[in-house]
Design a protein around this motif. Structure first.
Motif, PDB file in Angstrom:
ATOM      1  N   THR A  17      83.494  53.585  42.166  1.00  0.00           N
ATOM      2  CA  THR A  17      84.432  54.668  42.432  1.00  0.00           C
ATOM      3  C   THR A  17      85.601  54.645  41.449  1.00  0.00           C
ATOM      4  O   THR A  17      85.797  53.676  40.720  1.00  0.00           O
ATOM      5  CB  THR A  17      84.992  54.581  43.866  1.00  0.00           C
ATOM      6  OG1 THR A  17      85.990  53.542  43.928  1.00  0.00           O
ATOM      7  CG2 THR A  17      83.885  54.298  44.869  1.00  0.00           C
ATOM      8  N   CYS A  58      82.565  62.481  41.746  1.00  0.00           N
ATOM      9  CA  CYS A  58      82.446  61.958  43.107  1.00  0.00           C
ATOM     10  C   CYS A  58      81.005  62.136  43.602  1.00  0.00           C
ATOM     11  O   CYS A  58      80.174  62.742  42.933  1.00  0.00           O
ATOM     12  CB  CYS A  58      83.428  62.658  44.040  1.00  0.00           C
ATOM     13  SG  CYS A  58      82.924  64.327  44.515  1.00  0.00           S
ATOM     14  N   GLY A  62      81.482  67.209  51.284  1.00  0.00           N
ATOM     15  CA  GLY A  62      81.209  67.854  50.008  1.00  0.00           C
ATOM     16  C   GLY A  62      80.840  69.320  50.161  1.00  0.00           C
ATOM     17  O   GLY A  62      80.053  69.683  51.036  1.00  0.00           O
ATOM     18  N   SER A 111      78.485  67.884  42.962  1.00  0.00           N
ATOM     19  CA  SER A 111      79.175  67.555  41.714  1.00  0.00           C
ATOM     20  C   SER A 111      78.346  66.663  40.800  1.00  0.00           C
ATOM     21  O   SER A 111      78.402  66.806  39.574  1.00  0.00           O
ATOM     22  CB  SER A 111      80.524  66.895  42.020  1.00  0.00           C
ATOM     23  OG  SER A 111      80.401  65.919  43.029  1.00  0.00           O
ATOM     24  N   ARG A 156      86.850  65.602  34.983  1.00  0.00           N
ATOM     25  CA  ARG A 156      86.547  65.060  36.305  1.00  0.00           C
ATOM     26  C   ARG A 156      86.029  66.152  37.232  1.00  0.00           C
ATOM     27  O   ARG A 156      86.569  67.254  37.260  1.00  0.00           O
ATOM     28  CB  ARG A 156      87.791  64.389  36.909  1.00  0.00           C
ATOM     29  CG  ARG A 156      88.277  63.231  36.061  1.00  0.00           C
ATOM     30  CD  ARG A 156      89.467  62.505  36.635  1.00  0.00           C
ATOM     31  NE  ARG A 156      89.838  61.392  35.779  1.00  0.00           N
ATOM     32  CZ  ARG A 156      90.842  60.561  36.005  1.00  0.00           C
ATOM     33  NH1 ARG A 156      91.583  60.729  37.097  1.00  0.00           N
ATOM     34  NH2 ARG A 156      91.111  59.580  35.181  1.00  0.00           N
ATOM     35  N   SER A 202      85.030  66.964  41.239  1.00  0.00           N
ATOM     36  CA  SER A 202      85.082  66.632  42.661  1.00  0.00           C
ATOM     37  C   SER A 202      84.339  67.703  43.446  1.00  0.00           C
ATOM     38  O   SER A 202      84.452  68.895  43.148  1.00  0.00           O
ATOM     39  CB  SER A 202      86.529  66.558  43.159  1.00  0.00           C
ATOM     40  OG  SER A 202      87.237  65.513  42.527  1.00  0.00           O
ATOM     41  N   GLN A 225      89.147  65.596  46.440  1.00  0.00           N
ATOM     42  CA  GLN A 225      89.313  65.086  45.078  1.00  0.00           C
ATOM     43  C   GLN A 225      89.086  63.582  44.936  1.00  0.00           C
ATOM     44  O   GLN A 225      89.915  62.868  44.374  1.00  0.00           O
ATOM     45  CB  GLN A 225      90.711  65.401  44.566  1.00  0.00           C
ATOM     46  CG  GLN A 225      90.986  66.843  44.285  1.00  0.00           C
ATOM     47  CD  GLN A 225      92.285  66.998  43.526  1.00  0.00           C
ATOM     48  OE1 GLN A 225      92.509  66.357  42.508  1.00  0.00           O
ATOM     49  NE2 GLN A 225      93.143  67.841  44.016  1.00  0.00           N
ATOM     50  N   CYS A 226      87.970  63.094  45.411  1.00  0.00           N
ATOM     51  CA  CYS A 226      87.685  61.673  45.224  1.00  0.00           C
ATOM     52  C   CYS A 226      87.530  61.309  43.750  1.00  0.00           C
ATOM     53  O   CYS A 226      87.706  60.154  43.378  1.00  0.00           O
ATOM     54  CB  CYS A 226      86.432  61.288  46.009  1.00  0.00           C
ATOM     55  SG  CYS A 226      86.694  61.308  47.798  1.00  0.00           S
ATOM     56  N   ALA A 227      87.220  62.273  42.908  1.00  0.00           N
ATOM     57  CA  ALA A 227      87.155  62.021  41.468  1.00  0.00           C
ATOM     58  C   ALA A 227      88.509  62.231  40.797  1.00  0.00           C
ATOM     59  O   ALA A 227      88.616  62.119  39.579  1.00  0.00           O
ATOM     60  CB  ALA A 227      86.110  62.916  40.808  1.00  0.00           C
ATOM     61  N   ARG A 228      89.539  62.559  41.571  1.00  0.00           N
ATOM     62  CA  ARG A 228      90.916  62.685  41.082  1.00  0.00           C
ATOM     63  C   ARG A 228      91.016  63.774  40.003  1.00  0.00           C
ATOM     64  O   ARG A 228      91.602  63.601  38.939  1.00  0.00           O
ATOM     65  CB  ARG A 228      91.423  61.332  40.572  1.00  0.00           C
ATOM     66  CG  ARG A 228      91.268  60.239  41.614  1.00  0.00           C
ATOM     67  CD  ARG A 228      91.767  58.894  41.154  1.00  0.00           C
ATOM     68  NE  ARG A 228      93.217  58.859  41.052  1.00  0.00           N
ATOM     69  CZ  ARG A 228      94.052  58.697  42.069  1.00  0.00           C
ATOM     70  NH1 ARG A 228      93.561  58.579  43.298  1.00  0.00           N
ATOM     71  NH2 ARG A 228      95.348  58.664  41.890  1.00  0.00           N
ATOM     72  N   SER A 229      90.460  64.933  40.312  1.00  0.00           N
ATOM     73  CA  SER A 229      90.304  66.002  39.319  1.00  0.00           C
ATOM     74  C   SER A 229      91.622  66.533  38.773  1.00  0.00           C
ATOM     75  O   SER A 229      91.717  66.850  37.584  1.00  0.00           O
ATOM     76  CB  SER A 229      89.505  67.161  39.930  1.00  0.00           C
ATOM     77  OG  SER A 229      88.192  66.741  40.246  1.00  0.00           O
ATOM     78  N   VAL A 246      87.097  71.304  40.884  1.00  0.00           N
ATOM     79  CA  VAL A 246      87.096  70.999  42.317  1.00  0.00           C
ATOM     80  C   VAL A 246      86.176  71.999  43.023  1.00  0.00           C
ATOM     81  O   VAL A 246      86.363  73.216  42.918  1.00  0.00           O
ATOM     82  CB  VAL A 246      88.518  71.081  42.911  1.00  0.00           C
ATOM     83  CG1 VAL A 246      88.480  70.908  44.423  1.00  0.00           C
ATOM     84  CG2 VAL A 246      89.414  70.023  42.281  1.00  0.00           C
TER      85      VAL A 246
END
Length: 578
Positions: free
Chosen positions: A82, A397, A406, A410, A437, A439, A444-448, A456
């Motif tokens: 992650t 993510c 979700g 993604s 990035r 998500s 935003q688990c990928a911190r977009s 997003v």
């Protein structure tokens, strides 16, 4: 780190799992027991994800081997890294959860606090003890603070999750500028010379109503780190909005009270705790001498290996040793590949591996003479997948493929972008600084929105039919107290992502100077991105292009959000047996 999971807590959870299998616990009761232990139900009922805490992203080769074995025996045979330096195992059943936890505990790993209203994994700069631009080796603080906080009941009874990051320099790789609590290493000048310590940031976070962190204290000494964290946690626990999870994050408390009012409460709490909170001595460690003999990298004549070395091999401060990035596509690696890498590292006396915020692996302290050997091994094992830096650093993510929340898949759209890796624009020197990035939803688990270019997942509709789409964000930068969120610039149907990105990067590379920095990329790219979005914002009608109403990776399934599950992130409370 076995002491972080007391036997009473482990046995209590094992009992809850047993009772649930026997029908003596409801779904909700079991959820409240497992989520604070880092165990979430995936989109498929009865299938679980397990999140393993890796403080500062550091683990031994032996631990990596144990995680790979657990994924193979109890999960779906894959590991997912992650953006917050955790490892996730997917595809577990209720019967395999407890055996997996026991296997991890044998090598000092655990999942406690991996979910729920808890202090989450503490993140840190991956290279903080390897490079000259790091002000301070922050990892000892991550280790000590983890060991203190995770044994305290207060860390498991918060209004919502609490994320802490330690940054070793202004580059802010772990994004302290977007964390609930950010410790930024810095020097302070005074009449007796310079002193090392930390600037303290508070109130950052992503998701609905994202915010950059603000300065709480300009400087605290290293021996106050635990006191600072405990005081912030205490104010949050007392004043946070635990009754409304949509307004319960620490940033909302800071905003509602105002920074000045929050700071007064924090300082008062800090003084009240000062006399009876004992912080373990954390030595200001320098850069430890690696094991082995330093050596230069032999001459490389293979063009492919030379490209790999230029992108993945980094000089360390101590001459003759190198840190090597192993790109992991979308953070996913098979248990076979992870296990093979761990075994090779162990046999080569390289007993450490680090997880990066870009979802890759970093192998530190590799003697120069071993660089070609490591490359040959990884290529043979199928671990080396050459990709330009902007692609190998692209964060993604889990998305709607497995995550209950979700909206969009993604990972599947990112896989399509990887197919574009041979396009010439990726090799533009400045585009190595372009962070991308994806998500699958607004969480935003990928911190977009911390990236230069962020996506997003969202749902849109045309003529009564829903289709997958992405909100597009541009211009994010993590720079500690000077961090800035990416701004929304438009929305694009998911099926237009690849032509949008292809056209945008082609135009950007044509005008971008070779020595452009991130700020120049943001300035130059903004009008180009707006122009490209104007071409791709509208979805065609269903009769013309029915595929637009199906997500990537799901060509045979009409897009819908009706199968989204209930978010589990704030479920449960862990009782602590200290």
């Amino acid at each position: 780190m076995n002491d972080i999971l007391p036997a009473a807590d482990r046995l209590r959870f094992e009992e809850e799992a047993r009772l649930y299998q026997e029908g003596a616990r409801t779904e909700e009761e079991f959820r409240n027991a497992r989520v604070p232990m880092g165990i979430y139900e995936q989109r498929e009922h009865g299938v679980y994800m397990m999140r393993i805490r890796i403080p500062g992203g550091r683990m031994t080769a032996f631990q990596l081997m144990a995680v790979a074995n657990a994924a193979d025996l109890y999960g779906n045979g894959a590991l997912h890294f992650t953006t917050r330096q955790d490892v996730q195992l997917h595809g577990l059943t209720v019967k395999s959860i407890v055996p997996a936890l026991r296997a991890l505990l044998k090598v000092g790993l655990h999942t406690r606090g991996g979910g729920g209203n808890t202090v989450r994994n503490i993140t840190a700069c991956t290279m903080c003890d390897l490079t000259g631009y790091a002000i301070l080796n922050v990892y000892p603080f991550v280790r000590s603070l983890t060991q203190k906080l995770l044994l305290e009941p207060e860390s498991y009874r918060l209004p919502r999750k609490l994320k802490i990051a330690f940054s070793a320099c202004a580059r802010d790789c772990p994004e302290g500028g977007f964390s609930d609590i950010g410790f930024m290493a810095r020097w302070r000048d005074h009449r007796f010379g310079e002193t090392l310590g930390f600037q303290v940031l508070v109130g950052g976070g992503l998701g609905a109503r994202s915010a950059a962190a603000v300065e709480l204290e300009p400087f605290v000494s290293p021996d106050e780190v635990y006191l600072v964290a405990a005081a912030i946690r205490s104010v949050y626990q007392q004043r946070g909005n635990s009754g409304d999870k949509n307004n319960s994050r620490l940033r909302f408390l800071v905003q509602s009270l105002g920074l000045d009012s929050f700071k007064r409460m924090y300082l008062a709490e800090k003084e009240s705790l000062r006399d009876f909170l004992a912080w373990p001595i954390v030595p200001l460690e320098g850069r430890p001498q690696p094991v082995g003999d330093p050596s230069d990298i032999p001459a490389i004549r293979d063009p492919e290996m030379n490209t790999w070395a230029s992108e993945c091999v980094h000089e360390q401060t101590i001459a003759g040793f190198f840190a090597v990035t192993s790109p992991v596509s979308m953070g996913d690696i098979t248990s076979a590949s992870a296990g093979a890498l761990a075994e090779w590292l162990w046999n080569s006396d390289l007993n450490e591996v680090r997880l990066t915020q870009q979802q890759n692996l970093l192998i530190p302290n590799v003697p120069g003479k071993r660089i070609p050997i490591l490359y040959d091994f990884q290529k043979t094992a199928g671990i080396v997948r050459p990709a330009p830096p902007a692609l190998s650093g692209m964060c993604v993510c889990a998305g709607a493929g497995t995550c209950q929340l979700g909206i969009c898949r993604s990972k599947d759209v990112a896989a399509e972008i990887y197919k574009m890796k041979d396009n010439a624009y990726w090799r533009h020197p400045a585009l190595r600084f372009l962070s991308i990035r994806f998500s699958g939803c607004m969480n935003q688990c990928a911190r977009s929105t911390t990236a230069v270019l962020g996506f997003v997942g969202a749902a849109r509709s045309l003529d009564g039919r829903s289709y997958p789409a992405y909100q597009v964000f541009w211009g994010g930068q993590s720079r500690g107290a000077h961090s800035s969120l990416a701004a929304p610039v438009g929305t694009v149907p998911a099926r237009w992502i690849t032509p949008l990105l292809d056209g945008f990067l082609d135009r950007l590379a044509a005008v971008l100077p070779r020595d452009a920095d991130v700020a120049r990329i943001i300035r130059t790219g903004r009008p180009i991105l707006h122009a490209c979005l104007a071409e791709f914002q509208q979805a065609p009608g269903y009769d013309t292009a029915p595929l637009f109403y199906r997500d990537w990776g799901a060509d045979d399934q009409p897009f819908t959000t009706e199968d989204r599950g209930k978010g589990e992130c704030s479920a449960g409370e862990t009782s602590i047996a200290c």
